[in-house]
Design an enzyme around this catalytic site. Structure first.
Site, PDB file in Angstrom:
ATOM      1  N   VAL A  14     -79.610   2.981 -61.478  1.00 49.02           N
ATOM      2  CA  VAL A  14     -79.421   4.624 -61.671  1.00 49.02           C
ATOM      3  C   VAL A  14     -80.105   5.423 -60.555  1.00 49.02           C
ATOM      4  CG1 VAL A  14     -79.952   6.025 -63.599  1.00 49.02           C
ATOM      5  CG2 VAL A  14     -79.230   3.777 -64.324  1.00 49.02           C
ATOM      6  N   CYS A 128     -76.498   4.706 -72.316  1.00 48.74           N
ATOM      7  CA  CYS A 128     -75.139   5.135 -71.930  1.00 48.74           C
ATOM      8  C   CYS A 128     -74.045   4.924 -72.734  1.00 48.74           C
ATOM      9  CB  CYS A 128     -74.896   4.057 -70.630  1.00 48.74           C
ATOM     10  SG  CYS A 128     -75.395   2.484 -71.092  1.00 48.74           S
ATOM     11  N   GLY A 159     -74.261  -1.823 -66.482  1.00 44.75           N
ATOM     12  CA  GLY A 159     -75.164  -1.478 -67.540  1.00 44.75           C
ATOM     13  C   GLY A 159     -76.664  -2.319 -67.546  1.00 44.75           C
ATOM     14  N   ARG A 234     -70.258  -6.897 -74.024  1.00 45.55           N
ATOM     15  CA  ARG A 234     -70.277  -6.985 -72.522  1.00 45.55           C
ATOM     16  C   ARG A 234     -69.260  -7.580 -72.037  1.00 45.55           C
ATOM     17  NH1 ARG A 234     -74.110  -4.014 -69.883  1.00 45.55           N
ATOM     18  NH2 ARG A 234     -75.874  -5.053 -70.950  1.00 45.55           N
ATOM     19  N   HIS A 241     -68.286   1.762 -68.783  1.00 43.04           N
ATOM     20  CA  HIS A 241     -68.121   1.607 -70.089  1.00 43.04           C
ATOM     21  C   HIS A 241     -66.918   2.062 -70.812  1.00 43.04           C
ATOM     22  CE1 HIS A 241     -72.020  -0.062 -69.543  1.00 43.04           C
ATOM     23  NE2 HIS A 241     -72.648   0.483 -70.174  1.00 43.04           N
ATOM     24  N   ASN A 314     -70.816   4.663 -66.553  1.00 40.32           N
ATOM     25  CA  ASN A 314     -72.064   4.406 -67.327  1.00 40.32           C
ATOM     26  C   ASN A 314     -73.320   4.671 -66.331  1.00 40.32           C
ATOM     27  OD1 ASN A 314     -70.893   1.650 -66.209  1.00 40.32           O
ATOM     28  ND2 ASN A 314     -73.262   1.167 -66.184  1.00 40.32           N
TER      29      ASN A 314
HETATM   30  N1  LIG Z   1     -77.496   1.011 -65.769  1.00 41.03           N
HETATM   31  C1  LIG Z   1     -77.375   1.685 -66.655  1.00 41.03           C
HETATM   32  O1  LIG Z   1     -75.931   1.880 -66.963  1.00 41.03           O
HETATM   33  C2  LIG Z   1     -78.029   2.609 -67.615  1.00 41.03           C
HETATM   34  C3  LIG Z   1     -77.581   3.744 -68.301  1.00 41.03           C
HETATM   35  C4  LIG Z   1     -78.505   4.501 -68.965  1.00 41.03           C
HETATM   36  C5  LIG Z   1     -79.767   4.170 -68.978  1.00 41.03           C
HETATM   37  N2  LIG Z   1     -80.311   3.213 -68.231  1.00 41.03           N
HETATM   38  C6  LIG Z   1     -81.754   2.899 -68.295  1.00 41.03           C
HETATM   39  O2  LIG Z   1     -81.989   3.314 -66.972  1.00 41.03           O
HETATM   40  C7  LIG Z   1     -83.315   2.550 -66.361  1.00 41.03           C
HETATM   41  C8  LIG Z   1     -83.127   1.968 -65.110  1.00 41.03           C
HETATM   42  O3  LIG Z   1     -81.885   1.313 -65.346  1.00 41.03           O
HETATM   43  P1  LIG Z   1     -81.267   0.597 -63.927  1.00 41.03           P
HETATM   44  O4  LIG Z   1     -79.965  -0.153 -64.463  1.00 41.03           O
HETATM   45  O5  LIG Z   1     -81.204   1.260 -62.925  1.00 41.03           O
HETATM   46  O6  LIG Z   1     -82.215  -0.680 -63.566  1.00 41.03           O
HETATM   47  P2  LIG Z   1     -82.497  -1.449 -62.435  1.00 41.03           P
HETATM   48  O7  LIG Z   1     -81.423  -1.406 -61.416  1.00 41.03           O
HETATM   49  O8  LIG Z   1     -83.243  -2.782 -62.753  1.00 41.03           O
HETATM   50  O9  LIG Z   1     -83.936  -0.524 -61.656  1.00 41.03           O
HETATM   51  C9  LIG Z   1     -84.812  -0.522 -62.203  1.00 41.03           C
HETATM   52  C10 LIG Z   1     -85.787   0.541 -61.259  1.00 41.03           C
HETATM   53  O10 LIG Z   1     -87.013   0.536 -61.922  1.00 41.03           O
HETATM   54  C11 LIG Z   1     -88.065   0.125 -60.979  1.00 41.03           C
HETATM   55  N3  LIG Z   1     -89.511  -0.593 -61.509  1.00 41.03           N
HETATM   56  C12 LIG Z   1     -89.194  -1.946 -62.228  1.00 41.03           C
HETATM   57  N4  LIG Z   1     -90.554  -2.245 -62.569  1.00 41.03           N
HETATM   58  C13 LIG Z   1     -91.172  -1.132 -62.150  1.00 41.03           C
HETATM   59  C14 LIG Z   1     -92.626  -0.958 -62.302  1.00 41.03           C
HETATM   60  N5  LIG Z   1     -93.546  -1.892 -62.728  1.00 41.03           N
HETATM   61  N6  LIG Z   1     -93.331   0.155 -61.625  1.00 41.03           N
HETATM   62  C15 LIG Z   1     -92.311   0.944 -60.843  1.00 41.03           C
HETATM   63  N7  LIG Z   1     -90.874   0.923 -60.814  1.00 41.03           N
HETATM   64  C16 LIG Z   1     -90.468  -0.150 -61.698  1.00 41.03           C
HETATM   65  C17 LIG Z   1     -87.247  -0.885 -59.881  1.00 41.03           C
HETATM   66  O11 LIG Z   1     -87.968  -0.864 -58.768  1.00 41.03           O
HETATM   67  P3  LIG Z   1     -88.100  -2.257 -57.794  1.00 41.03           P
HETATM   68  O12 LIG Z   1     -86.623  -1.976 -56.978  1.00 41.03           O
HETATM   69  O13 LIG Z   1     -89.125  -1.872 -57.074  1.00 41.03           O
HETATM   70  O14 LIG Z   1     -88.099  -3.283 -58.635  1.00 41.03           O
HETATM   71  C18 LIG Z   1     -86.121  -0.076 -59.757  1.00 41.03           C
HETATM   72  O15 LIG Z   1     -86.117   1.153 -58.838  1.00 41.03           O
HETATM   73  C19 LIG Z   1     -83.530   1.437 -67.715  1.00 41.03           C
HETATM   74  O16 LIG Z   1     -84.367   1.769 -68.644  1.00 41.03           O
HETATM   75  C20 LIG Z   1     -82.176   1.440 -68.306  1.00 41.03           C
HETATM   76  O17 LIG Z   1     -82.229   0.989 -69.608  1.00 41.03           O
HETATM   77  C21 LIG Z   1     -79.383   2.552 -67.555  1.00 41.03           C
END
Ligand SMILES: NC(=O)c1ccc[n+]([C@@H]2O[C@H](COP(=O)([O-])OP(=O)(O)OC[C@H]3O[C@@H](n4cnc5c(N)ncnc54)[C@H](OP(=O)(O)O)[C@@H]3O)[C@@H](O)[C@H]2O)c1
Length: 339
Positions: A14, A128, A159, A234, A241, A314
């Site tokens: 994201v 999402c 997602g 999923r 989505h 999403n």
């Molecule tokens: N994916 C979707 O479709 C979607 C839709 C709506 C909402 N969301 C929500 O958005 C959020 C992010 O989702 P994502 O899909 O982008 O996940 P992701 O790809 O796993 O990315 C997570 C991000 O958070 C950072 N992070 C993890 N642990 C951390 C820590 N201890 N301190 C600081 N930064 C940290 C990671 O940094 P590093 O790279 O350094 O680990 C990365 O930049 C989640 O809460 C998710 O539920 C996601």
């Protein structure tokens, strides 16, 4: 009004898109900072053609007057948002950590933009699968008052973040090569399979993802009497989505009226031409901001039921676009979606 723009989780699925959207939409800022975990220390991100270091998330990273767009796991947002607010920042948070807190507005700009005014430092962006559904529900609810929703989701691997996308790619390649693959984000093989389980067991046999669709919908519309029965699945699709949605309204809405209402609503594009094989699909909606609606039909089994199919990116409207739109509301820029 906000001096510094801070993107937390800038290396995630994201967060990377938040960067692209800030560029695309020419979001105004004076200074900009990118934060992630210690794992990303030493990495850089490219923004507007310039390289920036990724800094480690810590309290000193926040200052009075910062506008923060955060996309981190729930537990990270639960911990950092209070200290960011204490230091004078305003946080737009994508995680589930704060969505149901009564002091935190849960905002979809096409549905409840005014809620943003009641913030006390944190504004949450919904799940999402909820976001695209409430955008589609909004014009129907205004015209005929929705009483009940039955929804089944077909949710993409993205997602589950960067790791989810990598799981689907590597898992599919391994399956086709007749090799073993150990999934890191999914409980079962996703390649050539469907998994009717997203999140954890939460309430009366429903999962946490499903209950988000119930509770977040009621909060966004400010109406706990809207009944939602979700099943979240999923599917082996990389991004976007899809949802099969049946709504029951107090006043009957015909197919023709629904098509007009959807077409006039902000953020919705109608693709609805079954004889010519035209309907929303992940492959046509990928990388667009709108919520796409098609296969609009009157329910054959109830007098005021309306069924339709709804697809949205999403990572865009389900996450990054919605958060950037909220940030635009905060700085008073007219929020528009790119169709
Ligand atoms: N994916 C979707 O479709 C979607 C839709 C709506 C909402 N969301 C929500 O958005 C959020 C992010 O989702 P994502 O899909 O982008 O996940 P992701 O790809 O796993 O990315 C997570 C991000 O958070 C950072 N992070 C993890 N642990 C951390 C820590 N201890 N301190 C600081 N930064 C940290 C990671 O940094 P590093 O790279 O350094 O680990 C990365 O930049 C989640 O809460 C998710 O539920 C996601």
């Amino acid at each position: 009004m906000y001096e510094r723009l801070t993107v937390v989780g800038a290396t995630g699925a994201v967060g990377r898109l938040v960067l692209r959207l800030l560029e695309e939409r020419n979001f105004p800022y004076e200074k900009i900072t990118f934060l992630a975990s210690a794992r990303s220390a030493g990495k850089t991100v490219t923004f507007k053609g310039k390289e920036y270091p990724v800094e480690v998330l810590r309290p000193e990273a926040f200052h009075e007057g910062d506008l923060v767009i955060a996309s981190t796991p729930d537990e990270v947002a639960r911990e950092f948002a209070p200290y960011a607010v204490e230091r004078g920042a305003v946080v737009v948070d994508e995680s589930a950590a704060w969505r149901m807190d009564p002091k935190v507005p849960l905002v979809v700009p096409e549905v409840n933009p005014d809620a943003v005014r009641n913030h006390q430092g944190i504004i949450a962006s919904p799940n999402c699968s909820t976001t695209q559904m409430v955008v589609a529900m909004k014009p129907l609810h205004e015209a005929g008052r929705i009483r009940r929703v039955v929804v089944s989701t077909y949710q993409a691997a993205s997602g589950a973040g960067v790791a989810g996308q990598e799981d689907l790619d590597a898992g599919t390649r391994a399956y086709l090569a007749d090799q073993e693959y150990k999934y890191t984000t999914f409980a079962h093989r996703l390649a050539f399979n469907l998994i009717p389980h997203i999140g954890s067991p939460k309430h009366e046999g429903y999962t946490s993802e499903e209950m988000k669709m119930v509770w977040e919908t009621q909060k966004i519309f400010g109406d706990d009497s809207i009944q939602v029965c979700p099943t979240c699945v999923r599917v082996p699709v990389t991004n976007c989505h899809s949802e099969s949605i049946l709504v029951e309204t107090e006043r009957k809405i015909t197919v023709e009226e629904a098509r007009r209402l959807f077409a006039a609503a902000p953020g919705i594009t109608v693709i609805d031409d079954l004889p010519n094989k035209k309907y929303p699909m992940p492959m046509v909606c990928d990388n667009y901001d709108d919520v796409y609606v098609g296969r609009i039909r009157e329910d054959l089994s109830s007098p005021n039921g309306l069924a339709f199919w709804c697809v949205s990116d999403n990572l865009r409207k389900g996450a990054a676009t919605n958060a950037v739109q909220i940030a635009e509301l905060l700085i008073g820029v007219k929020s528009t979606v790119r169709a």
